[in-house]
Write an enzyme that holds these catalytic residues in place. Structure first.
Site, short mmCIF file in Angstrom:
data_model
loop_
_atom_site.label_atom_id
_atom_site.label_comp_id
_atom_site.label_asym_id
_atom_site.label_seq_id
_atom_site.Cartn_x
_atom_site.Cartn_y
_atom_site.Cartn_z
N GLY A 179 0.70 -1.48 0.29
CA GLY A 179 0.15 0.01 0.09
C GLY A 179 0.68 1.24 0.11
O GLY A 179 1.37 1.46 -0.32
N GLU A 180 0.13 2.05 0.22
CA GLU A 180 1.36 3.73 0.64
C GLU A 180 1.40 5.21 -0.58
O GLU A 180 1.44 5.45 -0.69
CB GLU A 180 2.66 3.75 1.30
CG GLU A 180 2.64 2.32 2.78
CD GLU A 180 4.54 2.16 3.47
OE1 GLU A 180 5.01 2.83 2.66
OE2 GLU A 180 3.83 2.09 4.27
N GLY A 181 0.84 4.03 -1.60
CA GLY A 181 1.00 4.28 -3.03
C GLY A 181 2.20 3.83 -3.06
O GLY A 181 2.57 4.09 -4.51
#
Length: 338
Positions: free
Chosen positions: A305-307
């Protein structure tokens, strides 16, 4: 066209009046591509990515110089059901890590020259437990959409939105099940690392959340309000603002794509300005991408995740655009065109 909103009906109005793809710019880009010093099609999908980018920037020979990565963080009431291997306190701790530049996405954003911003959304007020009812009131939902909307830099020329929120894979799984049907087990993955009985329990929580919020299924924005989180809503708000500003957007992983799918349910072409940065190891991600007809740029078994996956894919898009705009034509190079 409306440029901002204060109510959900106003946001819905914007969603139905989005700017269209510039086919003239795409045609000009494809004409240029046919004259570059290479066999036509030799750069494979890079050529398609470049033409897509040109169409959204309305420029047949663009460059990428100001990418932006935004991470939104939110807390979820459903964590009370024991769906995560980590406590909710980790969300705030990771926000501090992002702000200090210590997370994986910080390094990836830096590697592609991207500005990175972090927005924490009411971490002291988790969303309601989705097994008991809707995650957000309409006012809270609109507020979160607005955070995402205003986080987008109008000067950005490509955007990635990411997230942090303990419990948000449960939320994303519930969204996917509500939008696309099927058993909760088909959409529920390990998230922070749950397995065995804990994974079975998580799937049961997802099924219960979908059942409790069954009335929302006919409306994509209502699915996002009832089963999402503030960070998912903020990502959706940023996605729509990017479309309004004609900023191409690279989708990240499972949670980001689940938020995007709600926009797709509300308007079928709402995601035309997006590409899938990668396909993650989360069990439901590839399935959502298939429903959205999005082919991922990368497949690296990531599930952070997190980009992070989207940020890494910026480099591929930069390469595609650099080749398209920077290569010499046959005439310019004095090379014979077969």
């Amino acid at each position: 066209m409306r440029q901002d909103f204060t109510t959900l009906s106003e946001f819905s109005e914007i969603l139905q009046q989005l700017p269209a793809f510039d086919r003239a710019a795409q045609d000009a880009a494809q004409a240029r591509n046919g004259q570059l010093t290479k066999p036509l099609g030799a750069l494979g999908r890079l050529e398609d990515l470049a033409a897509w980018y040109c169409g959204w920037r309305s420029d047949p020979q663009p460059s990428i110089s100001t990418p932006q990565v935004i991470v939104f963080a939110g807390n979820h009431g459903v964590t009370a059901q024991g769906v995560s291997a980590f406590p909710a306190e980790v969300t705030a701790q990771m926000v501090a890590n992002f702000q200090a530049g210590g997370a994986a996405v910080n390094q990836l954003a830096k590697s592609v020259g991207a500005r990175m911003d972090v927005h924490a959304l009411a971490l002291d007020r988790p969303t309601h437990d989705i097994t008991q009812g809707p995650a957000m009131s309409e006012s809270d939902f609109v507020e979160a959409l607005g955070v995402g909307w205003h986080a987008v830099d109008p000067k950005a020329d490509v955007l990635v939105v990411g997230e942090m929120g303990i419990g948000n894979t449960t939320s994303a799984s519930a969204i996917a099940a509500a939008l696309f049907g099927g058993a909760a087990e088909e959409w529920t993955g390990r998230g922070t690392g749950v397995e065995g009985g804990a994974l079975t329990h998580k799937a049961a929580v997802v099924a219960r959340a979908v059942a409790v919020n069954a009335d929302c299924k006919s409306n994509g924005l209502e699915v996002l309000r009832c089963l999402g989180g503030r960070e998912l809503a903020a990502m959706a708000g940023a996605m729509v603002r990017a479309r309004l500003l004609r900023i191409p957007l690279i989708l990240d992983g499972f949670i980001c794509t689940a938020a995007a799918a709600c926009l797709h349910a509300a308007r079928r072409d709402a995601l035309d300005h997006t590409v899938a940065g990668h396909v993650s190891a989360e069990v439901g991600h590839a399935k959502i991408l298939k429903h959205l007809n999005k082919d991922p740029i990368l497949s690296l078994d990531m599930r952070l995740g997190e980009g992070s996956g989207g940020a890494l894919a910026i480099a591929v898009l930069q390469g595609a655009v650099a080749c398209h705009s920077g290569m010499a034509t046959f005439a310019e190079a004095g090379v014979s065109d077969a």
